[in-house]
Design an enzyme around this catalytic site. Structure first.
Site, PDB file in Angstrom:
ATOM      1  N   HIS A  38       0.734  -1.233   0.031  1.00 26.41           N
ATOM      2  CA  HIS A  38       0.037  -0.205   0.104  1.00 26.41           C
ATOM      3  C   HIS A  38       0.768   1.123   0.048  1.00 26.41           C
ATOM      4  CE1 HIS A  38      -3.902  -1.957   0.945  1.00 26.41           C
ATOM      5  NE2 HIS A  38      -3.133  -3.072   1.449  1.00 26.41           N
ATOM      6  N   GLU A 218      -7.909 -12.814   4.532  1.00 22.79           N
ATOM      7  CA  GLU A 218      -7.090 -12.304   5.434  1.00 22.79           C
ATOM      8  C   GLU A 218      -7.460 -12.618   6.840  1.00 22.79           C
ATOM      9  OE1 GLU A 218      -4.454  -8.308   6.776  1.00 22.79           O
ATOM     10  OE2 GLU A 218      -6.327  -8.366   5.514  1.00 22.79           O
TER      11      GLU A 218
END
Length: 357
Positions: A38, A218
């Site tokens: 990110h 996740e």
């Protein structure tokens, strides 16, 4: 003031001394691709503090020690809260360009040749920062970095799924209106809610030529991965470690060679796993999954891509396995076939010249 490299965040990246010198040399020399990192989550503390002071943002850390405390996450929702608060410091085109140049330089220093970075576009739109400003800044930084370091960067704008369908629609509208050609995909992250409500958004994104690259599995279970595949047309899965709970899903991912972008230290730091020793990375490779290795939000988690390769080795992977991970990254990237062949050949040559223990 303590230097950036001196910050410990109460945890240290695994030292080069943790692995044999030959393995460390291999890790350093391997040409790398990073596909799940990110942009905003890669902001180094020094850059973060520079921008905090520039805008005098209340409620954010004012020293490197405070940044370390700030990045001690209780759980995944707490990490998301910190992440959203941190992006407040990005406001002008110059801020995004500064961040991009710094992130690219650090990637290039790890021999990363190509990276696809998630951009938290909705978190800027909701603060009143136009998409045109975000894209102008990151493109400015990208061009500078590619010229200076030779690294190639591409973008995956995303939105937090827990903010709902409207957030996704607003984000996609902004991408379609202002996104440059370097945007290759569309993502969804945040708290891991059901993915089915975003089916229409992803149909529009794919129709516009954007690749489907959602976070899934996740910490939301294998059902989130199934949803991403069946309703969003996912071409890669972000994280996906919960896939190992469902043998049928594992077989599907393996048979179709759908890439799964794995970030071990991130999973530990957000408490998706209790200890690094229980990370399923080795089992995922043994099951034939096309696993790529990534750092996710490196300074927030006290890691980087080189350190993730060390972690993989400590989990039991040998030099050939590490090279396999590097090749997997190339295979899963949205690169031209000729570029993939050239990078893969270079990885093979580095492995052949190495003497990993």
């Amino acid at each position: 003031m303590e230097s950036d490299s001196g910050i410990q965040y109460r945890r240290q990246m695994k030292s080069a001394e943790t692995v044999a010198p030959a393995v460390e040399a291999l890790i350093q020399d391997l040409p790398k691709v990073e596909l799940h990192v990110h942009l905003e989550g890669s902001m180094q503390p020094a850059t973060f503090l520079e921008l905090v002071r520039k805008y005098d943002v209340p409620g954010l850390p004012r020293s490197l020690k405070e940044v370390g405390d700030y990045y001690e996450f209780r759980d995944f929702p707490h990490f998301i809260d910190v992440y959203i608060a941190s992006v407040q410091v990005l406001r002008e085109e110059a801020d995004f360009a500064l961040l991009t140049r710094d992130v690219a330089a650090r990637l290039a220093a790890q021999n990363v040749r190509y990276a696809e970075l998630h951009v938290s576009l909705y978190n800027h739109l909701v603060r009143g920062v136009p998409a045109s400003v975000v894209f102008a800044g990151i493109e400015h930084g990208r061009r500078d970095a590619e010229r200076e370091h030779g690294i190639r960067l591409r973008w995956i704008p995303d939105f937090p799924g827990d903010f709902g369908v409207e957030a996704g629609e607003q984000t996609l509208d902004a991408v379609l209106a202002d996104g440059p050609p370097s945007v290759v995909g569309f993502g969804v992250g945040g708290i891991e809610v059901g993915r089915t409500p975003f089916k229409g958004i992803y149909a529009r994104a794919r129709a516009a030529g954007l690749h489907s690259i959602p976070h899934a599995g996740e910490n939301g279970g294998p059902e989130r991965v199934w949803e991403a595949l069946t309703t969003l047309g996912a071409e890669r899965i972000g994280h996906g470690i919960d896939s190992m709970q469902d043998p049928r899903l594992v077989e599907h991912l393996s048979r179709h060679q759908i890439p799964v972008d794995v970030s071990p230290t991130s999973n530990l730091r957000t408490r998706a796993i209790a200890s690094i020793e229980e990370h399923p990375l080795p089992r995922m490779l043994d099951a034939g999954l096309l696993v790529t290795l990534n750092s996710d939000d490196p300074p927030m988690f006290g890691t980087d891509l080189v350190n993730e390769y060390r972690t993989a080795h400590i989990l039991g992977l040998d030099g050939a396995d590490l090279a396999r991970l590097a090749r997997n990254g190339v295979a899963a990237a949205f690169l031209e076939p000729a570029d993939k062949r050239a990078l893969s050949a270079e990885i093979d040559a580095v492995l052949a010249d190495s003497q990993p223990a």
